[in-house]
Design an enzyme around this catalytic site. Structure first.
Site, PDB file in Angstrom:
ATOM      1  N   GLU A 122      -3.023   2.445   5.676  1.00 40.49           N
ATOM      2  CA  GLU A 122      -3.394   4.016   4.574  1.00 40.49           C
ATOM      3  C   GLU A 122      -4.202   4.748   4.543  1.00 40.49           C
ATOM      4  O   GLU A 122      -3.750   5.859   4.465  1.00 40.49           O
ATOM      5  CB  GLU A 122      -3.094   2.951   3.062  1.00 40.49           C
ATOM      6  N   GLN A 139       3.233  10.132   1.335  1.00 42.69           N
ATOM      7  CA  GLN A 139       4.061   9.304   1.623  1.00 42.69           C
ATOM      8  C   GLN A 139       5.780   9.306   0.327  1.00 42.69           C
ATOM      9  O   GLN A 139       6.563   9.356   0.008  1.00 42.69           O
ATOM     10  CB  GLN A 139       3.545   7.244   1.408  1.00 42.69           C
ATOM     11  N   HIS A 164      -2.462   7.480   6.690  1.00 44.28           N
ATOM     12  CA  HIS A 164      -1.741   8.181   6.570  1.00 44.28           C
ATOM     13  C   HIS A 164      -2.367   9.575   6.470  1.00 44.28           C
ATOM     14  O   HIS A 164      -1.789  10.202   6.440  1.00 44.28           O
ATOM     15  CB  HIS A 164      -0.657   7.156   4.866  1.00 44.28           C
ATOM     16  N   GLY A 183       0.497  -1.207  -0.337  1.00 45.21           N
ATOM     17  CA  GLY A 183       0.424   0.352   0.144  1.00 45.21           C
ATOM     18  C   GLY A 183       1.075   1.347   0.205  1.00 45.21           C
ATOM     19  O   GLY A 183       2.141   1.486   0.037  1.00 45.21           O
TER      20      GLY A 183
END
Length: 183
Positions: free
Chosen positions: A139, A50, A142, A45
């Site tokens: 994810e 990121q 994030h 993922g």
């Protein structure tokens, strides 16, 4: 295009990402680039923060985690909202491309319901469980400015402090390109 992975300590990883407005960027191209970056980094993922983009988008290809149950589980999530998390919490050792070399058991609910758009701007509301739910939750965190290390106890964080500082400074080995906040 393969992006460098943003390392722990970069402020973009702690920001709540903003929604993507339809037509504001080529989400299909960005999704392709994110998948390419994720595969190059050997991840399952990857969230937009990121790669330095504070937008609400992530990609997943979780087949390597469980080839039987997750065969073909490859998705793009744009402007996702987790509507519900339920079930028993279970532990699984998680890692993160932005925090190479550190892994820890993280507890997450077993089932989620999520609303999101795909790259054609079609809206979906779906339920996922097991590993699929876990990868989505990781994810999703994030884009909420949360890292898996935020779930660790104060003692565990103290024990990891010097390793996390080293990652921020670029004093870490990763088999993929990274962008460090302190160099």
């Amino acid at each position: 295009m393969i992006y460098p992975i943003v390392a722990y300590g970069d402020p973009v990883l702690k920001k709540v990402a903003v929604d993507i407005e339809k037509g504001s960027l080529d989400v299909k191209q960005l999704a392709d680039d994110m998948f390419e970056t994720m595969y190059e980094s050997h991840g399952v993922g990857l969230a937009a923060p990121q790669i330095g983009k504070s937008i609400r988008m992530f990609v997943i290809d979780a087949e390597p985690l469980d080839e039987d149950k997750l065969k073909g589980f490859k998705k793009v999530f744009i402007n996702p909202v987790i509507i519900e998390e339920r079930g028993k919490e279970w532990a699984f050792e998680e890692g993160c491309l932005s925090i190479p070399g550190i892994r820890a058991d993280i507890y997450r609910k077993e089932t989620i319901k999520i609303r999101y758009f795909d790259t054609d701007w079609q809206e979906h509301t779906e339920e996922f469980d097991g590993y699929a739910a876990r990868v989505i939750q990781h994810e999703y965190d994030h884009i909420q400015g949360i890292l898996f290390t935020d779930y660790l106890s104060a003692m565990k964080k103290r024990l990891l402090k010097s390793k996390l500082t080293d990652i921020s400074r670029g004093q870490v080995k990763a088999e993929y390109r990274m962008k460090f906040p302190i160099k």
